[in-house]
Motif scaffolding. Structure first.
Motif, mmCIF file in Angstrom:
data_model
loop_
_atom_site.group_PDB
_atom_site.id
_atom_site.type_symbol
_atom_site.label_atom_id
_atom_site.label_comp_id
_atom_site.label_asym_id
_atom_site.label_seq_id
_atom_site.Cartn_x
_atom_site.Cartn_y
_atom_site.Cartn_z
ATOM 1 N N CYS A 1 45.548 21.824 -0.141
ATOM 2 C CA CYS A 1 46.479 21.812 -1.273
ATOM 3 C C CYS A 1 47.906 21.999 -0.763
ATOM 4 C CB CYS A 1 46.138 22.926 -2.251
ATOM 5 S SG CYS A 1 44.527 22.702 -2.983
ATOM 6 N N HIS A 2 48.840 21.622 -1.599
ATOM 7 C CA HIS A 2 50.257 21.736 -1.268
ATOM 8 C C HIS A 2 50.650 23.216 -1.171
ATOM 9 C CE1 HIS A 2 54.617 21.174 -1.885
ATOM 10 N NE2 HIS A 2 54.395 20.002 -1.322
ATOM 11 N N HIS A 3 51.629 23.534 -0.349
ATOM 12 C CA HIS A 3 51.952 24.952 -0.137
ATOM 13 C C HIS A 3 52.537 25.618 -1.380
ATOM 14 C CE1 HIS A 3 56.429 24.506 0.611
ATOM 15 N NE2 HIS A 3 56.010 23.267 0.598
ATOM 16 N N GLU A 4 52.990 24.815 -2.349
ATOM 17 C CA GLU A 4 53.496 25.415 -3.581
ATOM 18 C C GLU A 4 52.412 25.578 -4.637
ATOM 19 O OE1 GLU A 4 58.073 23.911 -3.958
ATOM 20 O OE2 GLU A 4 56.503 22.471 -4.379
ATOM 21 N N PHE A 5 51.220 25.069 -4.340
ATOM 22 C CA PHE A 5 50.122 25.082 -5.314
ATOM 23 C C PHE A 5 49.763 26.517 -5.689
ATOM 24 C CE2 PHE A 5 45.705 24.700 -6.638
ATOM 25 C CZ PHE A 5 45.728 23.542 -7.391
ATOM 26 N N CYS B 1 54.015 19.706 -7.412
ATOM 27 C CA CYS B 1 54.457 20.303 -6.163
ATOM 28 C C CYS B 1 55.212 19.232 -5.396
ATOM 29 C CB CYS B 1 53.280 20.760 -5.315
ATOM 30 S SG CYS B 1 52.105 21.778 -6.192
ATOM 31 N N SER B 2 56.430 19.513 -4.974
ATOM 32 C CA SER B 2 57.186 18.431 -4.342
ATOM 33 C C SER B 2 57.952 18.865 -3.094
ATOM 34 C CB SER B 2 58.180 17.843 -5.343
ATOM 35 O OG SER B 2 59.026 18.874 -5.810
ATOM 36 N N PRO C 1 58.917 19.699 0.477
ATOM 37 C CA PRO C 1 58.228 19.526 1.764
ATOM 38 C C PRO C 1 58.174 20.841 2.527
ATOM 39 C CG PRO C 1 60.419 18.605 1.883
ATOM 40 C CD PRO C 1 60.229 19.034 0.463
ATOM 41 N N GLU C 2 57.206 20.933 3.401
ATOM 42 C CA GLU C 2 57.030 22.159 4.174
ATOM 43 C C GLU C 2 57.580 21.938 5.577
ATOM 44 O OE1 GLU C 2 52.978 23.258 4.608
ATOM 45 O OE2 GLU C 2 53.434 25.336 5.126
ATOM 46 N N GLU D 1 49.951 18.698 9.545
ATOM 47 C CA GLU D 1 49.795 19.019 8.136
ATOM 48 C C GLU D 1 48.935 17.918 7.523
ATOM 49 O OE1 GLU D 1 53.237 18.669 5.701
ATOM 50 O OE2 GLU D 1 52.404 19.951 4.159
ATOM 51 N N TYR E 1 47.612 15.055 2.311
ATOM 52 C CA TYR E 1 48.458 14.148 1.536
ATOM 53 C C TYR E 1 47.663 13.345 0.522
ATOM 54 C CZ TYR E 1 52.555 15.165 4.266
ATOM 55 O OH TYR E 1 53.615 15.812 4.823
ATOM 56 N N ASP F 1 41.051 14.566 4.062
ATOM 57 C CA ASP F 1 41.667 15.245 2.923
ATOM 58 C C ASP F 1 40.734 15.383 1.728
ATOM 59 O OD1 ASP F 1 43.865 15.317 4.428
ATOM 60 O OD2 ASP F 1 44.950 13.739 3.394
#
Lengths: 573, 423
Positions: free
Chosen positions: A130-134, A151-152, A154-155, A222, A225, A572
């Protein structure tokens, strides 16, 4: 066979083993979570369990200890599998197994990401799929499946501290072994993103490299995606409805995914496919393996600049796809297998068509070998590049051609035959150094073996029914549905309620084109899956990628990435 | 005044030759690649249904690239970013100035050498201009302000520096043998014979030098296996990643111009340039009548055969497509019939009785054809190699340049000097 191992463990650990169970031929021991590392260490060092195949979390919200974490261990040398289970709950950490098995790194991150289970002393416990902001943990039963999150951001994988550390390390490398003459300042270093859309990643994945000139001082990857939470989706569908989703895992060998998924659910139901269905599954699995290897090898050769080989290999793939289209109506997303059989039988003339196409494949592959086998530039670009030792490969969870390239002849088709693979004569090609060159050569040799298997299967194709007779598992033929009351009812029940898979759990697996492909299934007796966990072969393989390329150059990283055959669809999920 | 006119005419001729060869080479590259790779290649673009075996594609390409939007990165260095593609093209074209494409012709009593600028230091000029080409690449890589283009620029610099030296060393052996830096002298010298039967071509007297030179030329043109500055799969598209539209087209054309230059240099230095082996100028002029007649007959016969083949195809594939494409074989047959009639008609003018003035013309035409044929062959070699070999890695390229080619170049020079001193 693993019963003996369980007995030995019980003698060794006594009361620390809380429970022992056995289902569908798989042994499970439940241990106290404080004793987990001791048991794993013992299993690795004294019982020959070299590999941690996967770590599977299951969520039971009604229990006191709501999370169950399964460690799937495999001993290739003793040909034994064992499941070690611990229970935990929110706020209680499990000791991380990363010190024992390197593959635990990403596997535990995945459990943390999807379930929120905490692992103590994990070196890098971040979200992975999952995205790091999830927010939240999607595979928990209380996570609302319809909820969307935006979530947008980038990490950034490297912070200033990482860069300064890498610069200090680079300054320490002597010039004689490729280091710089002057001191390396952090400002000398360059971070470059390979991916998520880069010509050589062949799928959406990202590797951020910290470069000194073109040398990769450090790399971090990472993924996620194209994470679509296949496993959550599967819990919302009947067992049969999951079949088309398995196509999208490894889209290069969709038919093998179908067949192995069907195998896993059949194991749960306690039924076995007919000999004819098994033979057809062998044929399509091997065709898928050929296609997968062709795609991998030709993409890898394109990555090192040898573009022409692409067509010599891809022409075969194209012609095989035409036959697959004849079998199931589509090329990439085949949805060909059924639980308890196949959707269609082979069409007339299939056997002869495949025989000619396989002969053409040999011609094309030989032309490629003529171009590369003794080509100095090719050898310079691949020999010794991305090499991995046998121990490391096992510890990282390598399976399939990437493991065999290190010289270990481990193949599930031999060690745990399914679909009747024991009837066929074939060899297991191996490499010696585990580098990119050996991986390519093992794949080229495996195609020859796959051809041999297919020819044997075509020659000895059993007659008899295609699908099993048990119509609580497979939909009856249409004449029965239209003309008999039982048939109509079977159809109705299977469509509306799904297959009533008995409660329990099982792990169905097989040798996918890229290694061990497994489906860990948990059923609660309703028509829906309680939990399906895929063990995608390239997930553990890709976790080792950054260590393989550290200290090498960008072109080496590209050549290595191609030879590992990372398919983002199954990576993924 | 006549000198200016004469130079202008030669410049125009040379420029047209290059500009004509670029689309032809792009076509050859695509068709050649398709031939090597078991596929059809370009066959869609058509003018009125006539596809000319894919030759319409370069035209379509040019039209597309000219009318495309020129997307530019915001953080570029404006001046250098815009200058780089023009610089690349200018430098690529300027090497041609010193390459002789024929011996001489006499017009109105003036003996005109067939080279744009007959420099005394022609070989040095070639080396100098070739290394200038790096500036365009570096400039493009740096001015685009992108990490991948930057890496491409760095690769180009390192590559050019490493191979420039080997190229120079390889040429020095040749300069010593023909004791001149003037390219016309070197080409003229290759008209001689060794032992009375072996043409004194560069490749015969300097075989090792030839291998070093051709390798260096491949590296200078940035083509596979030395296409590191582009490195498609590694650094995306390298130095020209941020260029689009006409500016990209200029880089693209510059690459093909470099290819033609490379082929012309190989032909001039090592394969006798415009010289036809065993047929020096005097022989050509003496037999001009016979040669011209033979050539016309040959053309007429070949054209008739082609016309017949096209006619047969026209009959066989009468309604293959049911559209304008069905006209192709008929038009092809018509074209070849015209050529055949033209050649046959020319025979009526009694070409065997050609005078001294005409004889010179005929000899020149034969020599220019020989030169063009050699250039085309080496251009094809570039294409052939590109679609056969994988790409080097950066450090392997350096290794080859500095640790293998440089010592070999020095050894070649020393051996040449010793042989010349004592034999």
């Amino acid at each position: 066979m693993s019963q003996k191992l369980v007995d030995k463990l019980q003698q060794e650990f006594g009361a620390d083993i809380l429970a022992v169970s056995s289902q569908h031929g798989d042994e499970t021991i439940t241990v106290d979570k404080d004793k987990l590392l001791v048991v794993l260490n013992h299993l690795r060092d004294h019982e020959g369990c070299e590999q941690l195949s996967d770590v599977v979390g299951v969520h039971y919200p009604d229990r006191d200890q709501e999370f169950e974490v399964n460690y799937l261990l495999r001993s290739w040398q003793n040909n034994v599998r064992l499941r070690v289970r611990v229970h935990t709950t929110e706020g209680e950490a499990i000791d991380s197994a990363t010190g024992i098995y390197k593959s635990a790194d990403w596997a535990e991150r995945e459990v943390y990401d999807l379930f929120g289970v905490d692992f103590a002393d994990h070196p890098d416990l971040r979200r992975i799929l999952c995205h790091h902001e999830f927010e939240g943990h999607p595979l928990r039963k209380d996570y609302p499946i319809e909820q969307g999150q935006e979530c947008s951001r980038p990490e950034h994988l490297f912070n200033d501290e990482d860069i300064a550390r890498a610069a200090r390390r680079a300054s320490g490398i002597k010039p004689e072994v490729g280091g710089a003459h002057d001191e390396v300042h952090p400002s000398d270093l360059l971070t470059v993103n390979l991916g998520p859309s880069h010509p050589a990643t062949h799928g959406a994945l990202r590797v951020e490299c910290l470069l000194d000139g073109e040398n990769i001082l450090e790399a971090k990857s990472e993924i996620g995606y194209i994470h679509r939470c296949f496993e959550k989706e599967a819990e919302d569908h009947t067992w049969a409805q999951v079949m088309p989703y398995t196509d999208r895992l490894n889209y290069c060998s969709a038919m093998a995914n179908n067949a192995i998924y069907a195998l896993a659910v059949e194991k749960m139901c306690g039924v076995e496919a007919t000999p004819r269905a098994n033979a057809i599954r062998v044929i399509v699995s091997e065709l898928s393996r050929i296609i997968d290897h062709l795609v991998c090898v030709c993409a890898n050769l394109v990555d090192v600049g040898a573009l022409t080989n692409y067509w010599y290999l891809y022409n075969t793939r194209e012609s095989i796809y035409q036959s697959l289209e004849g079998l199931c109506g589509s090329r990439l997303t085949t949805n060909y297998a059924r639980i308890g059989g196949m959707s269609h039988d082979l069409y007339d003339g299939f056997a002869d068509e495949i025989r000619t196409k396989l002969d053409e494949m040999v011609v094309g592959n030989n032309e490629v070998m003529k171009l590369i086998a003794r080509n100095r530039i090719f050898l310079d670009r691949t020999v010794g590049v991305g090499a991995i030792s046998q121990e490391d490969a096992l510890s990282w969870g390598f399976t399939g051609p990437c493991l065999r390239a290190t010289g270990l002849a481990h193949d599930l088709r031999k060690s745990a035959p399914y679909f009747g693979y024991e009837q066929y004569e074939f060899e297991i090609p191996t490499g010696t150094d585990g580098d990119s060159h050996d991986r390519i050569m093992v794949r080229m040799a495996e195609m020859v073996q796959s051809r041999a298997i297919i020819l044997q299967a075509l020659d000895n194709l059993p007659d008899g029914p295609l699908n099993i007779e048990d119509h609580s598992v497979i939909i009856p033929p249409k004449e029965k549905v239209y003309n008999t009351i039982e048939g109509a009812m079977n159809q109705f029940k299977l469509v509306y309620e799904g297959i009533q898979v008995p409660a329990g759990e099982g792990y169905g697996f097989g040798e996918g084109a890229n290694g061990e492909l497994g489906f860990f299934c948990v059923s609660d007796g309703t028509g829906h899956a309680y939990r399906i966990k895929v063990r995608p072969p390239c997930f553990p393989i890709f976790s080792a990628f950054t260590t393989l390329v550290q200290g090498r150059m960008i072109p080496d990283a590209i050549a290595t990435l191609g030879s590992l055959n990372i398919i983002a669809g199954e990576l993924d999920r | 005044m006549p000198i200016v006119l004469e130079s202008l005419a030669k410049i125009v001729f040379m420029f047209l030759l290059i500009m004509g060869m670029v689309p032809a080479l792009i076509w050859a590259e695509r068709k050649g690649a398709a031939f090597i790779q078991d596929r059809t290649g370009p066959n869609r673009a058509a003018i009125g249904g006539v596809r000319l075996a894919g030759l319409v594609h370069p035209i379509a390409d040019v039209l597309k690239l000219v009318f495309k939007e020129d997307v530019q990165p915001e953080a570029r260095h404006k001046a250098f970013y815009n200058l780089a593609p023009w610089l690349a093209m200018t430098i690529a074209v300027s090497s041609y100035a010193v390459i002789p494409f024929g011996d001489f012709i006499t017009i109105a009593g003036r003996k005109i050498p067939l080279v744009v600028a007959d420099l005394q230091v022609g070989a040095l000029y070639v080396l100098a201009v070739a290394s200038l080409g790096t500036y365009a690449v570096v400039m493009a890589g740096w001015a685009s302000n992108n990490k991948f283009t930057f890496l491409g620029g760095i690769r180009a610099t390192a590559q050019m520096i490493s191979y420039e030296i080997s190229m120079g060393l390889a040429l020095m052996g040749l300069m010593m043998i023909f004791s001149s830096l003037r390219i016309t002298d070197i080409v003229a010298g290759q008209g001689d014979m060794i032992f009375g039967f072996l043409p004194k071509w560069g490749v015969v007297v300097q075989p090792l030098g030839f291998i070093l030179f051709i390798t260096a030329v491949f590296a200078e043109t940035n083509r596979n296996p030395f296409d590191l500055p582009e490195g498609e799969s590694e650094i995306v598209a390298g130095f020209h990643l941020e260029y689009s539209s006409l500016k990209f087209a200029l880089f693209f054309m510059a690459e093909y111009c470099h290819m033609v230059v490379g082929a012309a240099l190989i032909a001039s230095f090592y394969f006798g340039g415009y010289q036809i082996p065993w047929a020096p100028r005097a022989v050509l002029e003496a037999n001009a009548g016979g040669l011209l007649t033979a050539k016309l007959i040959g053309v007429a016969v070949a054209a008739s055969v082609f016309a017949l083949l096209f006619l047969r195809r026209a009959q066989k594939e009468k309604n293959k497509f049911n559209d304008n494409r069905d006209r192709e074989p008929v038009l092809g047959a018509g074209l070849w019939i015209l050529v055949a009639i033209g050649a046959a008609g020319a025979l009526l003018l009694k070409p065997w009785t050609v005078g001294p003035q005409g004889a010179e013309m005929v000899a020149t035409v034969f020599q220019i054809s020989a030169f063009v044929a050699k250039v085309v062959f080496f251009a094809w070699l570039f294409i052939w190699v590109r679609w056969t070999l994988p790409r080097f890695r950066y450090d392997q390229l350096m290794h080859l340049g500095w640790k293998v080619m440089l010592p070999l170049g020095v050894a070649n020079l020393v051996v040449t000097a010793l042989v010349m001193a004592f034999v």
